[in-house]
Design an enzyme around this catalytic site. Structure first.
Site, PDB file in Angstrom:
ATOM      1  N   ARG A 289       0.963  -0.971  -0.174  1.00 51.71           N
ATOM      2  CA  ARG A 289      -0.275   0.016  -0.126  1.00 51.71           C
ATOM      3  C   ARG A 289       0.931   1.017   0.291  1.00 51.71           C
ATOM      4  NH1 ARG A 289      -4.972  -1.839   4.327  1.00 51.71           N
ATOM      5  NH2 ARG A 289      -5.189  -3.862   3.189  1.00 51.71           N
ATOM      6  N   ARG A 304       2.330   1.505  10.681  1.00 51.70           N
ATOM      7  CA  ARG A 304       1.547   2.515   8.978  1.00 51.70           C
ATOM      8  C   ARG A 304       3.295   1.779   8.205  1.00 51.70           C
ATOM      9  NH1 ARG A 304      -2.864   3.833   7.902  1.00 51.70           N
ATOM     10  NH2 ARG A 304      -2.958   4.946   9.741  1.00 51.70           N
ATOM     11  N   GLU A 388      -5.917  -0.085  14.696  1.00 52.38           N
ATOM     12  CA  GLU A 388      -7.584  -0.966  13.873  1.00 52.38           C
ATOM     13  C   GLU A 388      -6.402  -1.640  13.649  1.00 52.38           C
ATOM     14  OE1 GLU A 388      -8.436  -1.093   9.778  1.00 52.38           O
ATOM     15  OE2 GLU A 388      -8.343   0.415  10.158  1.00 52.38           O
ATOM     16  N   SER A 391     -10.777  -5.154  10.107  1.00 52.52           N
ATOM     17  CA  SER A 391     -12.053  -5.412   9.112  1.00 52.52           C
ATOM     18  C   SER A 391     -12.589  -6.293   8.675  1.00 52.52           C
ATOM     19  CB  SER A 391     -11.514  -3.776   8.381  1.00 52.52           C
ATOM     20  OG  SER A 391     -11.195  -2.834   8.436  1.00 52.52           O
ATOM     21  N   ARG A 430       2.286  -5.060  11.834  1.00 46.99           N
ATOM     22  CA  ARG A 430       0.871  -4.709  12.877  1.00 46.99           C
ATOM     23  C   ARG A 430       0.553  -5.123  14.156  1.00 46.99           C
ATOM     24  NH1 ARG A 430      -3.628  -0.915  10.890  1.00 46.99           N
ATOM     25  NH2 ARG A 430      -2.126   0.126   9.950  1.00 46.99           N
TER      26      ARG A 430
END
Length: 465
Positions: A289, A304, A388, A391, A430
């Protein structure tokens, strides 16, 4: 992709859906206007084709009459014959004009159609951004209260995963940045082992304990896979592009940001048999990403980054809302069970409409408590906060329409678009952030979670002997 028939019948539903997700509501009206202009042109073109197919028969009929006609009929029949013989050229010109305009409108309609998001379910709270998400529930292991600071729970001041990891030789940010720029890293020694342990535990948990089919899928895909799964056009700025066309290739390629892309595109353009549903797939894949627009946000550490590995779960099921809702709960349940085995405090967060993204009818995040996050307390240390890590999304037929992924309804024997869902099982590095920080000891060593020890050759603690 939305159902265009439903948009024509219920435009207000989509105007509200656009507004709730922060899009211009008039996008729906623009699509309807183009659609309204295009549909009569398609009908006219079909009528011209039908007329063209009839002309040959009509010419034959007039030719037969001419052979038998008297002088008083011949002139009229000859005029009719000339008109019929001239008509194909006229049709050709009319068809060319219609085809050109229809092609322009079809392109416009297609581009607008892809931009209309799935309306959020009525029970999703309306909100502009993640700041308006709603906490549903929390869980924490015995002996730890996320309402208190780490020091209040454990009796000593915590170090961040950055401090612990560098001291214990778990990762190297400096050399990672030297090789690949910002947001890059190298996992080293027990850091690499812990990373692999998380992925292997999550993959085995989904495939061996919960019956999901293991898959190894491409992480470099064509444009139609990204469009089909709903990541393009809106999210194109987040993807890394490989310009194969600049080197003479027939199409460009893209690095995927989640295994969901290839797991869903696996059945693109297919009609499945109903008895084959649901299809439950799990993959572990490297994800990429660009994190465009995220400058200054979580730039330090492992939270991140541009490249990571993720165990993903995808379900393709029948077109039934209750079935989709039931699967959504199940998929969340799998992850909660995994997090409880890791004994990490977490909460479920109901995403509001403005945080759903274009393709989701509903999305629930799992956020894990991390000591290094949150505002600083009186002692100058972060007070701890949730971040987070997962999801879970419910998409109904939005994604499958774009992929043209259907199943044959046993009642009607007609193809019906499937429903789809997806959820993160574990994303690392993460997830290493809360593991390292929550399992740290006062001597700056890190205890290995019990469930990960079989994947770490039995190592119980990372740190000085």
């Amino acid at each position: 992709m939305i159902d265009l028939k439903d948009l024509r019948a219920n435009p207000d539903k989509y105007r509200k859906g656009l507004a709730d997700k922060g899009h211009p509501p008039d996008l729906a009206d623009k699509l309807l206007a183009v659609d309204a202009e295009l549909r009569p042109l398609i009908t006219q073109r079909e009528q011209l084709t039908a007329e063209k197919n009839q002309i040959g028969k009509q010419i034959g009929q007039v030719a037969g009459k001419l052979k038998k006609a008297g002088d008083d009929e011949r002139a009229a029949l000859q005029e009719q014959m000339q008109s019929l013989q001239a008509r194909p050229n006229q049709i050709k010109e009319e068809e060319a004009a219609l085809t050109k305009r229809a092609a322009e409108l079809e392109q416009q309609r297609g581009a607008l159609w892809l931009r209309i998001p799935q309306p959020a379910d009525p029970d999703v709270p309306v909100g502009a951004s993640a700041d308006e998400n709603v906490q549903l529930s929390t869980w924490h292991p015995d002996g730890f209260d996320p309402a208190k600071t780490f020091a209040e729970n454990k009796g000593f001041a915590p170090k961040s995963h950055i401090e612990l990891g560098q001291a214990l030789g778990l990762f190297d940010f400096e050399r990672g940045a030297k090789m690949a720029g910002s947001r890059s890293y190298v996992l080293t020694g027990d850091g690499a082992r812990l990373h692999q342990a998380v992925l292997r535990f999550a993959f085995d948990f989904m495939t061996q304990e919960n019956g999901f089919e293991p898959m190894s899928v491409p992480v470099v895909v064509r444009d139609d896979c990204m469009v089909g799964t709903g990541f393009f056009p809106e999210g194109k700025d987040q993807a890394y592009e490989i310009k194969e066309t600049d080197r003479g290739g027939g199409y460009d390629l893209y690095l995927t940001g989640t295994g969901e892309v290839s797991l869903m595109a696996y059945h693109q353009g297919e009609i499945l048999e109903a008895e084959c549903l649901p299809r439950c797939y799990t993959t572990v894949s490297t994800c990429f990403r660009r994190e465009a627009g995220a400058a200054g946000k979580d730039t330090a550490g492992l939270y991140r980054v541009h490249q990571f590995d993720k165990v993903e779960q995808v379900v393709i099921c029948e077109a039934n809302e209750q079935t989709s809702r039931d699967w959504h709960k199940k998929m969340l349940g799998y992850v909660q069970a995994l997090m409880q085995r890791l004994e990490l405090p977490y909460r479920l967060l109901q995403c509001c409409t403005g945080d759903l993204g274009p393709k989701n009818a509903d999305m629930i995040d799992i956020e894990t408590w991390m000591p290094s996050r949150g505002p600083e307390g009186a002692d100058g240390l972060p007070s701890g906060a949730y971040g987070e890590t997962h999801s879970a999304s419910r998409l109904y037929d939005y994604q499958c329409r774009r992929l043209n992924l259907r199943y044959r309804d046993p009642k009607t024997n007609k193809p019906v678009f499937c429903h789809s869902l997806n959820n993160t099982v574990a994303a690392s590095p993460r997830l290493l952030v809360p593991i390292i920080e929550m399992y740290q000891n006062e001597d700056a060593s890190v205890t290995v979670p019990t469930v990960l020890r079989p994947y770490m050759q039995g190592i119980e603690r990372i740190g000085p002997a």
